[in-house]
Design a protein around this motif. Structure first.
Motif: not given
Length: 425
Positions: A12-17, A21-23
């Motif tokens: 999720m972080i890698c796709i710019n979430v 929000v990812a946490l």
């Protein structure tokens, strides 16, 4: 299951979430899989309670104090004073940059705020005087990271909230390492100045020093109020933050030089920065709740203690771990995500949590200088209009100083804890 949740969060972080929000999503998924839908009833209340701890109020206060300081002409007077002290040394402007960062660090607690404020003033001046844009950006970036080592420090506040450690003791522990770091950075800057025959700024002039000292004297009240109040035990870190705002307003009014347009923008930027941190804190409650109930930190602590129970080896493992984490996460996210996981290990190994907090802070200060995330380095490169990889080739020598201070503080605990022992134990 934990591994799959971690992979999902990284994806999720890698796709710019957004990291918060990812946490939060990772925490919700973990709770849902581990305990079922009944565990989701109190999510909103848990997030609210987690982000309203009293100690966290200090974060927006210190950010606001730094904004007022910069908009009120205080920064310019500090630059003039430090220049009068050390401007006669070859490469003096680089040392002025480092010296002023020491003062600014004692107000804002934010490295990004430091590099934005100092860089916009000093980098253009350094380039005019023959400094390469790469060296200008490297000096500004590395010295700005002193802002999270020297008190007050926003990452230290977050660490204290995450580990139930005294934020006042953490602040005191950061003083000696911060001064050592500043001294080391000045030595490297001087070596570069000799190599490239960089200019001195002005001959030493006692009347000039006296004049700039008297002009900057009201500004010196700010670190005295913050550090004196905390060291003396008169105020908590949060109360000191409130006093810093009041003192910054009084000093700015004294100078009658407030740029309200600049102040408004700085306050908006500070509000956004604070909101991002608070969202991270709120989201961390969910992932922290899942990890605690699943006994993940305790399992990790047991696994490492089965390998070794030597403090020096455990500290080495944790140092490498946090250095790697610093490559990919901002300091606030790294503390909120990782500290609750490793604290049981730290406690089981008998490591002082204040000592470990300083070690974590130094690791994350280095992380601010190491791509790909490198939030402070990227800001400095943006101001200097320099390529991040070219700047990194120069900055590696300044990062070396921070690494030296890190390992000195890791394996000679008396360096950070000397003042803590004197004032509190």
């Amino acid at each position: 299951m934990m591994f799959l949740i971690f992979i999902a969060m990284v994806a999720m972080i890698c796709i710019n979430v957004p990291i918060a929000v990812a946490l939060a999503m990772a925490g919700v998924i973990g709770l849902l899989l581990n305990e079922g839908t009944g565990s989701l009833v109190n999510i909103a209340l848990d997030m609210y309670n987690g982000s309203t701890k009293f100690s966290l109020i200090a974060i927006p206060m210190f950010v606001l104090a730094g904004a007022i300081m910069n908009a009120g002409g205080i920064t310019d007077r500090l630059i003039n004073f430090v220049s009068a002290i050390i401007g006669f040394i070859r490469g003096g402007l680089a040392m002025v940059n480092i010296g002023v960062s020491l003062f600014f660090a004692e107000i804002s607690g934010s490295a990004v705020a430091d590099v934005a404020a100092m860089g916009s003033i000093l980098i253009p001046q350094m380039k005019k005087r023959g400094y390469s844009k790469e060296l200008s950006a490297a000096v500004t970036s590395s010295s700005a990271s002193l802002a999270i080592i020297i008190p007050p420090s926003i990452p230290m506040i977050l660490y204290a909230a995450s580990s139930n450690t005294s934020v006042e003791q953490l602040f005191v522990a950061g003083v000696v390492p911060g001064l050592l770091g500043a001294g080391g950075l000045m030595i490297v800057a001087y070596i570069f100045a000799r190599r490239y025959d960089l200019p001195t700024e002005e001959a030493f002039n006692m009347p000039r020093l006296r004049e700039t000292f008297m002009d900057a004297l009201p500004a010196f009240a700010l670190p005295v109020i913050i550090l004196g109040g905390i060291f003396g035990g008169f105020v908590t870190a949060t109360e000191a933050a409130g006093l810093a705002v009041i003192a910054a307003i009084v000093v700015a009014a004294w100078y009658r030089n407030v740029d309200f347009k600049h102040l408004r923008q700085a306050m908006l930027d500070g509000g956004i920065q604070t909101a991002v941190v608070m969202l991270l804190v709120a989201a961390s409650v969910l992932i922290g709740g899942f990890l605690t109930r699943a006994q993940i930190p305790q399992q990790m602590a047991s696994a490492i203690l089965e390998i070794t129970q030597q403090q020096w080896a455990i500290l080495l493992i944790l140092n490498v771990f946090f250095l790697v984490v610093g490559f990919f996460l901002h300091s606030a996210a790294a503390i909120i995500l990782v500290v609750p996981i490793v604290i049981p290990l730290v406690t089981a190994a008998g490591i002082d949590p204040v000592h470990f907090g300083l070690v974590v802070t130094l690791n994350l200060a280095i992380g601010q200088q190491t791509p790909p995330v490198a939030s402070v380095l990227i800001t400095a490169c943006s101001v200097a209009r320099a390529n991040i990889w070219e700047v990194s080739k120069v900055n590696i020598w300044f990062v070396g100083v921070l690494l030296f201070v890190l390992f000195l503080c890791t394996y000679v605990p008396a360096v950070p804890l000397f003042l803590v022992e004197y004032f509190y134990r």
